[in-house]
Design an enzyme around this catalytic site. Structure first.
Site, PDB file in Angstrom:
ATOM      1  N   GLN A 142       0.464  -1.398   0.305  1.00 15.01           N
ATOM      2  CA  GLN A 142      -0.368  -0.125  -0.019  1.00 15.01           C
ATOM      3  C   GLN A 142       0.620   1.247   0.096  1.00 15.01           C
ATOM      4  O   GLN A 142       0.633   2.152  -0.592  1.00 15.01           O
ATOM      5  CB  GLN A 142      -0.617   0.039   1.206  1.00 15.01           C
ATOM      6  N   ASP A 194      -1.997 -11.400   4.106  1.00 17.58           N
ATOM      7  CA  ASP A 194      -3.529 -11.614   5.107  1.00 17.58           C
ATOM      8  C   ASP A 194      -3.655 -12.877   4.901  1.00 17.58           C
ATOM      9  O   ASP A 194      -4.432 -13.490   5.001  1.00 17.58           O
ATOM     10  CB  ASP A 194      -3.817 -10.872   3.885  1.00 17.58           C
TER      11      ASP A 194
HETATM   12  C1  S3P Z   1      -2.516  -4.737   0.083  1.00 17.83           C
HETATM   13  C2  S3P Z   1      -1.111  -4.947   0.954  1.00 17.83           C
HETATM   14  C3  S3P Z   1      -1.247  -5.343   2.168  1.00 17.83           C
HETATM   15  C4  S3P Z   1      -2.875  -6.223   2.497  1.00 17.83           C
HETATM   16  C5  S3P Z   1      -3.638  -5.791   1.696  1.00 17.83           C
HETATM   17  C6  S3P Z   1      -3.701  -5.263   0.629  1.00 17.83           C
HETATM   18  C7  S3P Z   1      -2.995  -4.570  -0.895  1.00 17.83           C
HETATM   19  O1  S3P Z   1      -1.532  -4.194   2.981  1.00 17.83           O
HETATM   20  O2  S3P Z   1      -2.411  -6.597   4.175  1.00 17.83           O
HETATM   21  O3  S3P Z   1      -4.778  -6.538   2.363  1.00 17.83           O
HETATM   22  O4  S3P Z   1      -3.296  -4.450  -2.088  1.00 17.83           O
HETATM   23  O5  S3P Z   1      -1.401  -3.177  -1.665  1.00 17.83           O
HETATM   24  P1  S3P Z   1      -0.193  -4.325   4.088  1.00 17.83           P
HETATM   25  O6  S3P Z   1       1.334  -3.040   2.647  1.00 17.83           O
HETATM   26  O7  S3P Z   1       0.022  -2.877   4.609  1.00 17.83           O
HETATM   27  O8  S3P Z   1       0.673  -4.618   4.169  1.00 17.83           O
END
Ligand code: S3P
Length: 430
Positions: free
Chosen positions: A166, A314
């Site tokens: 993210q 996840d």
């Molecule tokens: C996601 C990244 C992960 C994941 C989330 C979805 C994404 O989070 O846990 O469910 O779509 O980029 P983080 O980037 O906080 O690790």
């Protein structure tokens, strides 16, 4: 007798990560973006409603193809929202949209539900401020995020300090609006959908670039996306098949992007072979069927490799519950990021596993399950903390416990998997 679950699942939820990105890319592309098989999960609907608040034209067809059509005039077509932008439970919506809003020449405020308002946001505010946007967070570095965008942003050379797709994607979205070339890298590889969908990397190239180069202020031509089934959703059904020693469970058209299949590697390391079939590439993403036949987990899962933790982030709740139920043992280290999810997933897992009788020891970055004592309660209360992945992990467990498991909020599964419980009931063989 424990039930068995078999069949062929053609209607797993479309991938949550790819659905978010397709909508956000559509909002900053020039022309008409068509997304086939967009997820009906609440998180993805939050991205659409947030974009609608910003004046983006969105048409959603709730038909077989679940298509979404987005029309935009390019990078700077969003309109200011008179009210705070509501991201509900979706961290992806808040963090990635912030990257786009940082470059819009107006003020925005991003808010969410109780869970999202507690999650760390400094990780995106720091790079966006370095690129020239003004951001203000709460005293505890959480939302509301107040953004005063700067058009254009300055380019950045940035290595993400936490393994977070993210954060990486937020910076990439901002970099698309910068007057120069940005270079973004990560010490530990995370899911690469954003860079793949924007054509910034070739995901099938064995020579992975160590930096993602983004040339800003280049118009993005609208295109079509197809969203494959969500591998994170498939993990729950694979656990179901393994725990019930299913003769055959087939999951169709699952995204098998190697940055998402760490859970299959973790299972393979413990001797569980899930077969793949009909593997092909669509729009840069590897897609195929998963086949789980007469397999079960005999060896406890022990996870401590940082790269695998990031890849399977996840899926860790379900893997923890699966390993505990199948072997009475489980071990997880170097997973402190789990504490920053929709709930503190380390605490939530340990609390509920203990309620089922498992003997656990907790660390700051993980926990160990060492054994199980008998619990005589006929009914055990499970606290979901309104976290969809905790609800679904213990929803699976409920089929394999002698006691009745009473989940305080099973409906929160709809954040990523709206028909979770009915789909499972449909696979049950009596
Ligand atoms: C996601 C990244 C992960 C994941 C989330 C979805 C994404 O989070 O846990 O469910 O779509 O980029 P983080 O980037 O906080 O690790």
């Amino acid at each position: 007798m424990k039930p068995q679950f078999c069949g062929t699942v053609t209607a797993l939820p479309p991938d949550k990560s790819i659905s978010h990105r397709a909508a956000l890319i559509g909002a900053i592309s020039t022309g008409e973006t068509r997304i086939e098989n967009f997820s009906a999960g609440e998180d993805n609907q939050s991205t659409l409603s947030a974009l609608a608040q910003l004046g983006v034209q969105i048409q959603q067809e709730v038909s077989q193809t679940r298509s979404v059509v987005i029309r935009s005039n390019g990078l700077f077509d969003l309109k200011p929202s008179q009210t705070p932008i509501q991201c509900n439970n979706s961290g992806s919506t808040m963090r990635m949209l912030a990257g786009i809003l940082a470059a819009q020449p107006f003020r925005s405020t991003l808010i969410g539900d109780d869970s999202l308002m507690k999650r760390p946001m400094k990780r995106i505010a720091t790079p966006l401020a370095q690129m020239g946007a003004q951001l203000a967070l709460s005293a505890s570095d959480t939302a509301p995020i107040h953004i005063h965008g700067k058009k254009p942003l300055s380019p950045i050379a940035y290595q993400t300090p936490v393994a977070s797709a993210q954060v990486k994607s937020c910076v990439i979205f901002a970099a698309l609006h910068a007057d120069g070339t940005s270079e973004i890298s990560e010490a530990i590889q995370t899911r690469n959908h954003t860079e793949t969908m924007l054509g910034l990397i070739n995901p099938s190239s064995p020579e992975k670039p160590d930096k993602i180069k983004v040339r800003g202020l280049q118009p993005i031509d609208a295109k079509s996306f197809f969203v494959p089934s969500d591998p994170s959703a498939s993990c729950f059904l694979i656990a179901l098949a393994l725990l019930s020693k299913s003769p055959e469970l087939i999951l169709k058209n699952v995204c098998l992007n190697p940055t998402r299949t760490g859970f299959l590697t973790i299972l393979a390391q413990a001797g569980v072979a899930i077969q793949t079939d009909s593997v092909r590439t669509i729009g840069g993403e590897t897609i195929g069927d998963l086949v789980c036949a007469n397999a079960s987990l005999q060896e406890p899962l022990r996870i401590s490799d940082k790269a695998l933790v990031a890849n399977a982030i996840d899926e860790l709740p379900m893997l923890a519950v699966l390993s505990s139920l199948a072997t009475n043992k489980f071990e997880l280290h170097r997973a402190e990021e789990l504490r920053a999810k929709e709930s503190d997933r380390i605490s939530a897992l340990v609390l509920n596993l203990q309620a089922l009788g498992f003997i656990c020891e907790t660390f700051h970055d993980g926990f160990v399950v060492k054994g199980r004592k008998t619990v005589s309660n006929k009914k055990i209360h499970i606290q979901t903390f309104n976290d969809h992945r905790i609800a679904m992990s213990f929803g699976i467990a409920s089929y394999f416990c002698d006691a009745e498991l009473a989940l305080d909020n099973p409906d929160c599964a709809a954040v990523s998997f709206p028909n979770f419980f009915s789909l499972i009931e449909g696979l049950k063989q009596l």
